[in-house]
Design an enzyme around this catalytic site. Structure first.
Site, PDB file in Angstrom:
ATOM      1  N   HIS A 131      49.316 108.889  -8.368  1.00 13.60           N
ATOM      2  CA  HIS A 131      49.717 107.814  -7.535  1.00 13.60           C
ATOM      3  C   HIS A 131      50.662 106.797  -8.303  1.00 13.60           C
ATOM      4  CE1 HIS A 131      47.005 103.612  -7.348  1.00 13.60           C
ATOM      5  NE2 HIS A 131      46.046 104.251  -7.342  1.00 13.60           N
ATOM      6  N   GLY A 186      39.424 102.044  -5.605  1.00 13.16           N
ATOM      7  CA  GLY A 186      39.832 101.519  -6.010  1.00 13.16           C
ATOM      8  C   GLY A 186      39.089 100.477  -6.677  1.00 13.16           C
ATOM      9  N   GLY A 187      39.459  99.513  -6.429  1.00 16.23           N
ATOM     10  CA  GLY A 187      38.959  97.918  -5.944  1.00 16.23           C
ATOM     11  C   GLY A 187      37.541  97.884  -6.216  1.00 16.23           C
ATOM     12  N   ASN A 198      38.605 105.430  -8.782  1.00 16.31           N
ATOM     13  CA  ASN A 198      39.469 105.115  -9.669  1.00 16.31           C
ATOM     14  C   ASN A 198      39.652 103.855  -9.749  1.00 16.31           C
ATOM     15  OD1 ASN A 198      41.792 105.178 -10.625  1.00 16.31           O
ATOM     16  ND2 ASN A 198      43.759 104.737  -8.672  1.00 16.31           N
ATOM     17  N   TRP A 199      39.373 104.048 -12.012  1.00 15.29           N
ATOM     18  CA  TRP A 199      38.724 102.699 -12.040  1.00 15.29           C
ATOM     19  C   TRP A 199      39.893 102.174 -12.370  1.00 15.29           C
ATOM     20  CZ3 TRP A 199      33.661 103.593 -15.652  1.00 15.29           C
ATOM     21  CH2 TRP A 199      32.634 104.183 -14.957  1.00 15.29           C
ATOM     22  N   LYS A 200      40.964 102.786 -12.415  1.00 10.97           N
ATOM     23  CA  LYS A 200      42.372 102.476 -12.974  1.00 10.97           C
ATOM     24  C   LYS A 200      42.338 101.498 -14.909  1.00 10.97           C
ATOM     25  CE  LYS A 200      43.860 100.814  -8.640  1.00 10.97           C
ATOM     26  NZ  LYS A 200      44.870 100.616  -7.469  1.00 10.97           N
ATOM     27  N   GLY A 207      44.868  97.503  -2.915  1.00 12.61           N
ATOM     28  CA  GLY A 207      44.496  96.617  -3.503  1.00 12.61           C
ATOM     29  C   GLY A 207      44.892  95.934  -2.989  1.00 12.61           C
ATOM     30  N   GLU A 210      51.232 103.999  -8.031  1.00 12.09           N
ATOM     31  CA  GLU A 210      51.073 102.780  -9.223  1.00 12.09           C
ATOM     32  C   GLU A 210      51.921 103.542 -10.781  1.00 12.09           C
ATOM     33  OE1 GLU A 210      47.234 101.137 -10.206  1.00 12.09           O
ATOM     34  OE2 GLU A 210      47.665 100.331  -7.709  1.00 12.09           O
ATOM     35  N   SER A 243      42.730  99.653  -0.154  1.00 13.87           N
ATOM     36  CA  SER A 243      41.697  99.438   0.743  1.00 13.87           C
ATOM     37  C   SER A 243      40.246  99.490   1.057  1.00 13.87           C
ATOM     38  CB  SER A 243      42.215  98.003   1.502  1.00 13.87           C
ATOM     39  OG  SER A 243      43.341  96.885   1.122  1.00 13.87           O
ATOM     40  N   GLU A 299      47.255 107.604   0.667  1.00 15.57           N
ATOM     41  CA  GLU A 299      47.270 106.201   0.104  1.00 15.57           C
ATOM     42  C   GLU A 299      48.622 105.286   0.421  1.00 15.57           C
ATOM     43  OE1 GLU A 299      44.782 105.618  -3.061  1.00 15.57           O
ATOM     44  OE2 GLU A 299      46.457 105.898  -3.950  1.00 15.57           O
TER      45      GLU A 299
HETATM   46  C1  PEP Z   1      44.159 103.062  -5.462  1.00 13.49           C
HETATM   47  O1  PEP Z   1      43.998 102.625  -5.979  1.00 13.49           O
HETATM   48  O2  PEP Z   1      43.672 104.502  -5.595  1.00 13.49           O
HETATM   49  C2  PEP Z   1      42.991 101.815  -4.483  1.00 13.49           C
HETATM   50  C3  PEP Z   1      43.068 102.813  -3.192  1.00 13.49           C
HETATM   51  O3  PEP Z   1      42.539 101.180  -5.207  1.00 13.49           O
HETATM   52  P1  PEP Z   1      42.057 100.254  -3.176  1.00 13.49           P
HETATM   53  O4  PEP Z   1      41.041 100.632  -3.087  1.00 13.49           O
HETATM   54  O5  PEP Z   1      41.752  98.382  -4.408  1.00 13.49           O
HETATM   55  O6  PEP Z   1      43.616 100.026  -2.798  1.00 13.49           O
END
Ligand code: PEP
Length: 247
Positions: A94, A232-233, A10-12, A172, A96, A211, A166
Protein backbone atom coordinates in the site's frame (compact mmCIF):
# COMPACT_ATOMS: atom_id res chain seq x y z
CA UNK A 1 -13.72 -14.05 -20.05
CA UNK A 2 -15.68 -12.82 -17.08
CA UNK A 3 -13.71 -12.15 -13.97
CA UNK A 4 -15.64 -12.27 -10.71
CA UNK A 5 -15.83 -8.80 -9.21
CA UNK A 6 -13.93 -8.27 -5.98
CA UNK A 7 -14.37 -5.39 -3.55
CA UNK A 8 -12.04 -5.10 -0.56
CA UNK A 9 -12.31 -2.84 2.48
CA UNK A 10 -9.08 -1.41 3.85
CA UNK A 11 -9.94 -0.23 7.34
CA UNK A 12 -6.39 1.09 7.88
CA UNK A 13 -5.69 1.95 11.55
CA UNK A 14 -9.36 2.46 12.41
CA UNK A 15 -11.90 0.59 14.48
CA UNK A 16 -12.58 -0.72 17.97
CA UNK A 17 -14.23 -3.85 19.34
CA UNK A 18 -17.50 -1.97 19.60
CA UNK A 19 -17.34 -0.18 16.24
CA UNK A 20 -16.34 -3.36 14.39
CA UNK A 21 -19.23 -5.33 15.84
CA UNK A 22 -21.62 -2.52 14.90
CA UNK A 23 -20.18 -2.52 11.34
CA UNK A 24 -20.85 -6.25 11.00
CA UNK A 25 -24.34 -5.87 12.44
CA UNK A 26 -25.11 -3.11 9.96
CA UNK A 27 -23.80 -5.19 7.05
CA UNK A 28 -25.90 -8.18 8.10
CA UNK A 29 -29.09 -6.13 7.86
CA UNK A 30 -28.42 -5.57 4.13
CA UNK A 31 -28.89 -7.94 1.25
CA UNK A 32 -25.76 -9.87 0.24
CA UNK A 33 -24.24 -8.35 -2.90
CA UNK A 34 -23.36 -10.54 -5.88
CA UNK A 35 -19.63 -9.70 -5.87
CA UNK A 36 -16.91 -11.30 -3.77
CA UNK A 37 -15.97 -8.98 -0.92
CA UNK A 38 -13.50 -8.94 1.95
CA UNK A 39 -12.48 -6.76 4.88
CA UNK A 40 -8.83 -6.08 5.74
CA UNK A 41 -8.83 -5.31 9.44
CA UNK A 42 -6.02 -4.30 11.83
CA UNK A 43 -4.11 -7.34 13.17
CA UNK A 44 -5.56 -7.17 16.67
CA UNK A 45 -9.12 -7.38 15.36
CA UNK A 46 -8.62 -10.37 13.03
CA UNK A 47 -9.78 -12.85 15.68
CA UNK A 48 -12.85 -10.74 16.45
CA UNK A 49 -13.75 -10.32 12.77
CA UNK A 50 -13.15 -13.91 11.63
CA UNK A 51 -16.53 -15.34 12.79
CA UNK A 52 -18.44 -12.11 12.14
CA UNK A 53 -17.24 -11.87 8.54
CA UNK A 54 -17.75 -15.58 7.91
CA UNK A 55 -21.37 -15.18 9.00
CA UNK A 56 -21.68 -12.12 6.77
CA UNK A 57 -20.31 -13.89 3.69
CA UNK A 58 -17.21 -11.68 3.65
CA UNK A 59 -13.55 -12.72 3.39
CA UNK A 60 -10.98 -11.79 6.01
CA UNK A 61 -7.81 -9.89 5.14
CA UNK A 62 -4.83 -8.23 6.80
CA UNK A 63 -3.13 -4.99 5.78
CA UNK A 64 0.51 -6.01 5.97
CA UNK A 65 2.76 -9.02 6.49
CA UNK A 66 6.43 -9.59 7.25
CA UNK A 67 8.72 -10.86 4.52
CA UNK A 68 10.42 -12.99 7.20
CA UNK A 69 9.21 -16.40 8.31
CA UNK A 70 10.01 -16.19 12.05
CA UNK A 71 12.53 -14.92 14.56
CA UNK A 72 13.91 -11.70 16.00
CA UNK A 73 11.68 -9.18 14.17
CA UNK A 74 10.00 -7.32 17.01
CA UNK A 75 6.54 -6.06 16.15
CA UNK A 76 6.23 -8.03 12.92
CA UNK A 77 3.58 -10.59 11.95
CA UNK A 78 4.45 -13.51 9.68
CA UNK A 79 2.39 -14.95 6.83
CA UNK A 80 1.97 -18.23 8.73
CA UNK A 81 0.59 -16.32 11.73
CA UNK A 82 -1.99 -14.73 9.43
CA UNK A 83 -2.92 -18.18 8.14
CA UNK A 84 -3.30 -19.31 11.78
CA UNK A 85 -5.67 -16.36 12.30
CA UNK A 86 -7.83 -17.56 9.41
CA UNK A 87 -6.78 -14.79 7.03
CA UNK A 88 -7.30 -15.24 3.27
CA UNK A 89 -6.19 -11.91 1.77
CA UNK A 90 -3.33 -9.56 2.61
CA UNK A 91 -2.72 -6.06 1.26
CA UNK A 92 0.94 -5.66 0.29
CA UNK A 93 2.72 -2.51 -0.84
CA UNK A 94 0.00 0.00 0.00
CA UNK A 95 1.32 3.49 -0.76
CA UNK A 96 1.14 4.36 2.95
CA UNK A 97 3.51 1.45 3.66
CA UNK A 98 5.78 2.53 0.81
CA UNK A 99 5.96 6.21 1.76
CA UNK A 100 5.56 6.19 5.57
CA UNK A 101 7.39 2.94 6.33
CA UNK A 102 9.97 2.89 3.55
CA UNK A 103 8.86 -0.26 1.76
CA UNK A 104 10.78 -0.53 -1.51
CA UNK A 105 9.76 -2.53 -4.57
CA UNK A 106 12.19 -5.24 -3.42
CA UNK A 107 10.62 -5.43 0.06
CA UNK A 108 7.13 -5.53 -1.44
CA UNK A 109 8.19 -8.35 -3.78
CA UNK A 110 9.65 -10.39 -0.92
CA UNK A 111 6.47 -9.91 1.12
CA UNK A 112 4.40 -11.19 -1.81
CA UNK A 113 6.69 -14.22 -2.00
CA UNK A 114 6.31 -14.94 1.73
CA UNK A 115 2.53 -14.52 1.58
CA UNK A 116 2.17 -16.84 -1.41
CA UNK A 117 4.40 -19.45 0.19
CA UNK A 118 2.03 -19.55 3.18
CA UNK A 119 -1.06 -19.82 0.96
CA UNK A 120 -2.32 -16.26 1.39
CA UNK A 121 -3.73 -14.21 -1.49
CA UNK A 122 -1.81 -10.95 -1.82
CA UNK A 123 -3.47 -7.74 -2.99
CA UNK A 124 -0.48 -6.08 -4.60
CA UNK A 125 -0.78 -2.29 -4.60
CA UNK A 126 0.82 -0.07 -7.22
CA UNK A 127 0.37 3.61 -8.01
CA UNK A 128 2.08 6.82 -8.98
CA UNK A 129 2.46 10.10 -7.09
CA UNK A 130 1.05 13.34 -8.48
CA UNK A 131 4.53 14.45 -9.46
CA UNK A 132 5.12 11.21 -11.35
CA UNK A 133 1.79 11.59 -13.16
CA UNK A 134 2.52 15.18 -14.07
CA UNK A 135 5.89 14.19 -15.50
CA UNK A 136 4.30 11.38 -17.58
CA UNK A 137 5.94 8.66 -15.49
CA UNK A 138 2.74 6.82 -14.50
CA UNK A 139 3.05 3.72 -16.65
CA UNK A 140 6.79 3.41 -16.08
CA UNK A 141 6.29 3.59 -12.28
CA UNK A 142 3.41 1.12 -12.00
CA UNK A 143 4.99 -1.34 -14.43
CA UNK A 144 8.22 -1.18 -12.46
CA UNK A 145 6.34 -1.79 -9.19
CA UNK A 146 4.50 -4.79 -10.63
CA UNK A 147 7.60 -5.92 -12.53
CA UNK A 148 9.54 -6.26 -9.27
CA UNK A 149 6.88 -8.67 -8.00
CA UNK A 150 6.86 -10.65 -11.26
CA UNK A 151 10.67 -10.94 -11.16
CA UNK A 152 10.46 -12.36 -7.63
CA UNK A 153 7.53 -14.80 -7.94
CA UNK A 154 6.93 -15.20 -11.69
CA UNK A 155 3.90 -14.01 -13.67
CA UNK A 156 1.90 -17.22 -13.16
CA UNK A 157 1.89 -16.64 -9.41
CA UNK A 158 -0.27 -13.58 -10.02
CA UNK A 159 -3.12 -16.06 -10.55
CA UNK A 160 -3.29 -16.25 -6.73
CA UNK A 161 -3.15 -12.47 -6.31
CA UNK A 162 -5.18 -9.40 -7.07
CA UNK A 163 -3.52 -6.16 -8.16
CA UNK A 164 -4.78 -2.81 -6.91
CA UNK A 165 -4.06 0.31 -8.92
CA UNK A 166 -4.15 3.15 -6.42
CA UNK A 167 -2.90 6.53 -7.64
CA UNK A 168 -1.30 8.10 -4.56
CA UNK A 169 -2.92 11.47 -5.34
CA UNK A 170 -6.37 9.85 -5.18
CA UNK A 171 -6.00 8.02 -1.85
CA UNK A 172 -7.94 9.68 0.94
CA UNK A 173 -8.16 12.96 -1.00
CA UNK A 174 -11.75 12.72 -2.19
CA UNK A 175 -10.34 13.17 -5.71
CA UNK A 176 -10.78 9.87 -7.56
CA UNK A 177 -9.15 9.14 -10.90
CA UNK A 178 -11.61 9.50 -13.76
CA UNK A 179 -12.86 6.18 -15.16
CA UNK A 180 -10.82 6.88 -18.33
CA UNK A 181 -7.58 7.51 -16.46
CA UNK A 182 -8.06 4.41 -14.32
CA UNK A 183 -9.00 2.24 -17.32
CA UNK A 184 -5.90 3.39 -19.21
CA UNK A 185 -3.60 2.26 -16.39
CA UNK A 186 -5.52 -0.97 -15.74
CA UNK A 187 -5.26 -1.93 -19.41
CA UNK A 188 -1.53 -1.15 -19.40
CA UNK A 189 -1.02 -3.32 -16.30
CA UNK A 190 -2.93 -6.19 -17.88
CA UNK A 191 -0.84 -5.82 -21.05
CA UNK A 192 2.33 -5.84 -18.95
CA UNK A 193 1.30 -9.16 -17.38
CA UNK A 194 0.24 -10.52 -20.80
CA UNK A 195 3.78 -10.00 -22.08
CA UNK A 196 4.74 -12.78 -19.63
CA UNK A 197 1.57 -14.89 -19.57
CA UNK A 198 -1.60 -14.19 -21.55
CA UNK A 199 -3.91 -16.51 -19.59
CA UNK A 200 -2.85 -15.12 -16.21
CA UNK A 201 -3.39 -11.58 -17.53
CA UNK A 202 -6.90 -12.46 -18.68
CA UNK A 203 -7.82 -13.93 -15.29
CA UNK A 204 -6.11 -11.33 -13.10
CA UNK A 205 -8.42 -9.12 -11.10
CA UNK A 206 -7.19 -5.53 -11.14
CA UNK A 207 -8.92 -3.37 -8.54
CA UNK A 208 -9.09 0.40 -8.53
CA UNK A 209 -8.49 2.26 -5.27
CA UNK A 210 -8.53 5.96 -4.47
CA UNK A 211 -11.56 7.85 -3.17
CA UNK A 212 -14.11 5.31 -4.40
CA UNK A 213 -17.54 6.25 -3.02
CA UNK A 214 -21.10 5.05 -3.58
CA UNK A 215 -21.51 7.96 -6.00
CA UNK A 216 -18.60 7.13 -8.34
CA UNK A 217 -18.24 3.34 -7.98
CA UNK A 218 -20.58 2.34 -10.83
CA UNK A 219 -18.82 4.42 -13.50
CA UNK A 220 -15.40 3.14 -12.41
CA UNK A 221 -16.54 -0.49 -12.27
CA UNK A 222 -18.13 -0.18 -15.73
CA UNK A 223 -14.67 0.02 -17.31
CA UNK A 224 -13.60 -3.21 -19.04
CA UNK A 225 -10.34 -3.68 -17.09
CA UNK A 226 -11.58 -2.55 -13.67
CA UNK A 227 -12.62 -5.67 -11.79
CA UNK A 228 -13.55 -4.14 -8.46
CA UNK A 229 -12.14 -1.82 -5.85
CA UNK A 230 -9.96 -1.37 -2.80
CA UNK A 231 -11.90 0.95 -0.56
CA UNK A 232 -10.49 3.02 2.32
CA UNK A 233 -12.55 5.82 3.88
CA UNK A 234 -15.88 4.74 2.43
CA UNK A 235 -15.43 1.22 3.83
CA UNK A 236 -15.66 2.46 7.41
CA UNK A 237 -19.44 2.66 7.09
CA UNK A 238 -21.01 -0.70 6.27
CA UNK A 239 -23.83 1.00 4.32
CA UNK A 240 -21.38 2.81 2.05
CA UNK A 241 -19.22 -0.27 1.56
CA UNK A 242 -22.36 -2.21 0.74
CA UNK A 243 -23.48 0.41 -1.80
CA UNK A 244 -20.06 0.17 -3.48
CA UNK A 245 -20.30 -3.64 -3.56
CA UNK A 246 -23.78 -3.37 -5.05
CA UNK A 247 -22.38 -1.09 -7.79
C1 PEP B 1 -6.81 2.99 0.35
O1 PEP B 1 -6.25 3.39 1.34
O2 PEP B 1 -6.51 1.87 -0.11
C2 PEP B 1 -7.82 3.83 -0.27
C3 PEP B 1 -8.21 3.56 -1.49
O3 PEP B 1 -8.30 4.87 0.48
P1 PEP B 1 -9.53 5.85 0.11
O4 PEP B 1 -10.64 4.99 -0.43
O5 PEP B 1 -9.89 6.49 1.40
O6 PEP B 1 -9.02 6.81 -0.91
Amino acid sequence: MTRQRLVVANWKMNGSLEANAAWAEGWMRLERPACEAAVCAPFVYLAQMKPLLAQAGLGLGAQNVSQHAAGAYTGEVSAQMLVDAGVEWVIIGHSERRTLFGETNAVVASKVKAALAAGLKPIVCVGETLQERESSQTLRVVEEQLGAVISEVGAKALASCAVAYEPVWAIGTGKSATPEIAQHVHAALRDAVARFDVETARQLRILYGGSVKPSNAAELFAQPDIDGGLIGGAALKSEDFHAICAA
